[in-house]
Design a protein around this motif. Structure first.
Motif, PDB file in Angstrom:
ATOM      1  N   SER A  48       0.900  -1.304  -0.055  1.00 50.01           N
ATOM      2  CA  SER A  48      -0.057   0.086   0.115  1.00 50.01           C
ATOM      3  C   SER A  48       0.855   1.187   0.033  1.00 50.01           C
ATOM      4  O   SER A  48       1.796   1.407   0.815  1.00 50.01           O
ATOM      5  N   TYR A  49       0.695   2.138  -0.951  1.00 47.24           N
ATOM      6  CA  TYR A  49       1.435   3.474  -1.040  1.00 47.24           C
ATOM      7  C   TYR A  49       0.511   4.414  -1.711  1.00 47.24           C
ATOM      8  O   TYR A  49      -0.111   4.277  -2.361  1.00 47.24           O
ATOM      9  N   SER A  50       1.256   5.552  -1.761  1.00 43.52           N
ATOM     10  CA  SER A  50       0.996   6.710  -2.364  1.00 43.52           C
ATOM     11  C   SER A  50       1.509   6.695  -3.901  1.00 43.52           C
ATOM     12  O   SER A  50       2.720   6.604  -3.842  1.00 43.52           O
ATOM     13  N   ASP A  53       4.644   8.488  -4.153  1.00 41.22           N
ATOM     14  CA  ASP A  53       5.797   7.718  -3.794  1.00 41.22           C
ATOM     15  C   ASP A  53       6.693   6.734  -4.607  1.00 41.22           C
ATOM     16  O   ASP A  53       7.541   5.960  -4.137  1.00 41.22           O
ATOM     17  N   VAL A 101       2.817  -1.235   4.343  1.00 38.55           N
ATOM     18  CA  VAL A 101       2.038   0.136   3.835  1.00 38.55           C
ATOM     19  C   VAL A 101       3.181   0.996   4.050  1.00 38.55           C
ATOM     20  O   VAL A 101       4.099   1.331   5.102  1.00 38.55           O
ATOM     21  N   ASN A 106       2.613  12.165   1.915  1.00 35.72           N
ATOM     22  CA  ASN A 106       1.646  11.794   0.803  1.00 35.72           C
ATOM     23  C   ASN A 106       0.579  10.591   1.310  1.00 35.72           C
ATOM     24  O   ASN A 106      -0.453  10.851   0.856  1.00 35.72           O
ATOM     25  N   SER A 107       1.229   9.453   1.700  1.00 43.23           N
ATOM     26  CA  SER A 107       0.195   8.634   1.943  1.00 43.23           C
ATOM     27  C   SER A 107      -0.745   8.929   2.980  1.00 43.23           C
ATOM     28  O   SER A 107      -1.850   8.101   3.155  1.00 43.23           O
ATOM     29  N   SER A 110      -3.517  10.085   1.563  1.00 44.44           N
ATOM     30  CA  SER A 110      -4.224   9.254   0.508  1.00 44.44           C
ATOM     31  C   SER A 110      -5.533   8.573   1.054  1.00 44.44           C
ATOM     32  O   SER A 110      -5.359   7.602   1.907  1.00 44.44           O
ATOM     33  N   VAL A 113      -5.046   4.613   0.353  1.00 42.21           N
ATOM     34  CA  VAL A 113      -3.997   3.958   1.662  1.00 42.21           C
ATOM     35  C   VAL A 113      -4.714   3.983   2.707  1.00 42.21           C
ATOM     36  O   VAL A 113      -4.625   2.871   3.647  1.00 42.21           O
TER      37      VAL A 113
END
Length: 204
Positions: A48-50, A53, A101, A106-107, A110, A113
């Motif tokens: 899980s990420y933005s 990134d 994660v 950023n995340s 989100s 996320v």
């Protein structure tokens, strides 16, 4: 004695009668199939990420994919065109072994996320937060031990911890499945042996 026979559990060597020998012969192919099944088990990792990134997470993504027997789900690479995103993400998270994660400024902002973390928590998944920019995990991640990749002096050590942890969990998953399969084989052996013993008694 063939090599695979030497790997058989002790209870498969207890053949003391024709019935026992028949049971042993019947179960040997099943045991071999079981070993093949266990060796083919895959270890699922959900990332899980933005999307902002993506460049920062790729080195870890590549590392995880290099570990034998892992299947890594990362949306930018794994989602097929036309896929209903929400349903697919929920399905993948529900089946994953470990939920990783990447946490950052950023995340934290989100929605995707945050929703993915919620699904992972709801499914009681093992969650590993990885800090990218010094932003400490908050909300649903509060209190969960995390890896910190924002500190360059600790980067290699943290990557090593992640690599070893994943490998350890893969072996544990395979061992648990093997124990389960051997237990079922043991039960099958006892049932076959009991059935053959009754037939021999009837023939007498």
């Amino acid at each position: 004695i063939p090599t695979f026979i030497r790997t058989l559990p002790d209870w498969l060597f207890s053949a003391s009668s024709a019935g026992d020998l028949f049971s042993l012969c019947a179960l040997c192919p099943l045991y071999i199939i079981s070993l093949a099944y266990v060796s083919a088990i895959r270890f699922n990792i959900f990332i899980s990420y933005s999307s902002k990134d993506i460049e920062d997470i790729m080195p870890v993504n590549i590392l995880l994919k290099s570990i034998q027997d892992t299947d890594v789900f990362i949306a930018d690479e794994s989602l097929a065109p036309g896929t209903e995103i929400s349903n697919e993400l929920i399905n993948k998270i529900s089946k994953t072994d470990i939920f990783i994660v990447f946490f950052s400024t950023n995340s934290a902002k989100s929605n995707y996320v945050q929703q993915e973390i919620g699904v992972a928590r709801a499914n009681n998944k093992l969650i590993i937060p990885i800090v990218l920019d010094g932003t400490k995990p908050t909300g649903m991640l509060t209190g969960i031990n995390y890896l910190d990749l924002s500190n360059q002096q600790k980067y290699q050590a943290e990557i090593g911890r992640l690599y070893n942890f994943i490998n350890s969990n893969i072996q544990q998953k395979k061992q648990n499945q093997l124990i389960l399969v051997l237990g079922l084989l043991g039960l099958g052996y006892l049932m076959l042996n009991n059935s053959n013993s009754k037939k021999l008694m009837e023939q007498r």
